[in-house]
Design an enzyme around this catalytic site. Structure first.
Site, PDB file in Angstrom:
ATOM      1  N   GLN A 261      -4.128  -1.785   9.937  1.00 31.51           N
ATOM      2  CA  GLN A 261      -3.959  -3.075   9.098  1.00 31.51           C
ATOM      3  C   GLN A 261      -4.746  -4.142   9.932  1.00 31.51           C
ATOM      4  OE1 GLN A 261      -2.804  -3.825   5.973  1.00 31.51           O
ATOM      5  NE2 GLN A 261      -3.844  -5.886   6.266  1.00 31.51           N
TER       6      GLN A 261
ATOM      7  N   ASP B 246     -10.955   2.866   4.844  1.00 31.49           N
ATOM      8  CA  ASP B 246     -11.163   1.414   4.490  1.00 31.49           C
ATOM      9  C   ASP B 246     -12.635   1.234   4.193  1.00 31.49           C
ATOM     10  OD1 ASP B 246      -9.329  -0.501   4.071  1.00 31.49           O
ATOM     11  OD2 ASP B 246      -8.770  -0.577   6.285  1.00 31.49           O
TER      12      ASP B 246
ATOM     13  N   LYS C 195       0.881  -1.129   0.079  1.00 31.69           N
ATOM     14  CA  LYS C 195       0.138  -0.004   0.207  1.00 31.69           C
ATOM     15  C   LYS C 195       0.792   1.239   0.064  1.00 31.69           C
ATOM     16  CE  LYS C 195      -3.669  -2.522   2.296  1.00 31.69           C
ATOM     17  NZ  LYS C 195      -4.222  -3.064   3.452  1.00 31.69           N
TER      18      LYS C 195
END
Ligand code: NDP
Length: 294
Positions: free
Chosen positions: A98, A121, A54
């Site tokens: 994460q 997200d 990412k």
């Protein structure tokens, strides 16, 4: 019949090029650079690899990436404190925690802390709630299902009035995917581990989305001729001919399904590349929201 191959790598590259152009334009016109903060707790190698991928993609597209790593034994309060400081930092537009977090940390408590306008997200309950409601739109759409929708759109697959069957009801893939397809006017069936006669449901579908985590579970005989098949699954299977000793396959048995389907995503090279591309798109969108408020 051989299905049209939906090339996720090519479509993700298109999306990333569009983002790169938009980021350059934002810098030129407003002197503003989008920033994405990543939070990694612990040293799980797979999670560390995802975070690195990412960050690298951010760099390629001109997005600033700021990495935070906490030790595996960091307390929930420490993680929440870090997220709160990122919420307060005006140079950060998106916050990516994460997952999975170590077991002693309540994931929901951490995700709920992320500022709604930095929830790139798309996992904040308010964003998911808006996704579920008629006439409301979330600020951010969860990246993997968002990527699946873009694959469908850019492959010219009509969702209007289509029968869509989603296999899997997880918070990050199956459930938001069902809500997105429903918003796109498909008639949606959600299947899961308790579904009776899964094959019968799948056989009715014009669009099948597989998000199970079970290698090659959906076979060609379950698919309606001409259906579009989006395979989200990523599964390792032994392969002595590969130097790693394994290969990656989806939840759909590609070889038999491609003979029946009208369009199909491969694994790898289908949904996978889209997930990171959509994270970048959400980060750009978060920067646009921040700029509009300036
Ligand atoms: P989860 O394990 O959270 O969910 C799996 C879903 O599959 C559950 O809803 C489960 O039902 C259902 N299921 C399990 N067994 C069966 C069965 N026999 N019949 C029907 N349904 C079944 O997985 P995720 O949603 O997180 O991930 C799914 C797959 O997608 C994995 O392979 C994962 O690696 C991959 N993935 C890929 C991404 C990408 O970028 N390409 C991103 C995220 C995930 P129940 O709810 O009843 O338990």
């Amino acid at each position: 019949m051989t299905a049209h191959l939906i090339d996720g790598t090519a479509i993700a590259n298109q999306v990333k090029e569009e983002i790169q152009t938009a980021v350059a334009q934002m810098q030129a016109e407003h002197g503003y650079t989008p920033g994405l903060a990543t939070v990694l707790v612990g040293e799980d190698p797979a999670s560390a690899t995802y975070v690195r991928m990412k960050q690298r993609t951010c760099e390629k597209l001109g997005i600033r990436s700021i990495g935070h790593v906490l030790p595996a034994d960091a307390s929930q309060a420490e993680v929440i404190k870090l997220v709160a400081s990122l919420n307060a930092d005006p140079t950060i537009n998106g916050i990516l925690v994460q997952l999975p977090l170590p077991k002693h940390i309540d994931e929901e408590a951490v995700l709920n802390t992320i500022d709604l306008e930095k929830d790139v997200d798309g996992f904040h309950p308010v964003n998911i709630g808006r996704l579920a409601m008629k006439g409301r739109d979330p600020l951010f759409i969860p990246c993997t299902p968002y990527g699946c929708m873009v694959l469908l759109e850019r492959s010219g697959i009509n969702t209007n009035g289509a029968e869509a069957v989603i296999v899997g009801r997880s918070n990050i893939v199956g459930l938001p995917m069902a809500m997105l397809l429903q918003k796109a006017n498909a008639t949606v069936t959600i299947c899961h581990s308790r579904t009776k006669d899964l094959a019968e449901h799948i056989r009715r579908a014009d669009i099948v989305v597989a998000a199970i985590g079970w290698a090659n579970m959906i076979t060609g005989d379950m698919i309606k001729p001409g259906a579009a098949v989006i395979d989200v699954g990523i599964n390792r299977v032994d392969d002595p001919s590969d130097k790693r000793g394994y290969k990656l396959v989806g939840d759909v048995d590609f070889d038999s399904a491609k003979e029946v389907a009208g369009a199909i995503t491969p694994v790898p090279g289908g949904v996978g590349p889209m997930t990171i591309a959509m994270l970048m798109k959400n980060t750009l969108h978060a920067a646009e929201i921040a700029l509009a408020k300036k």
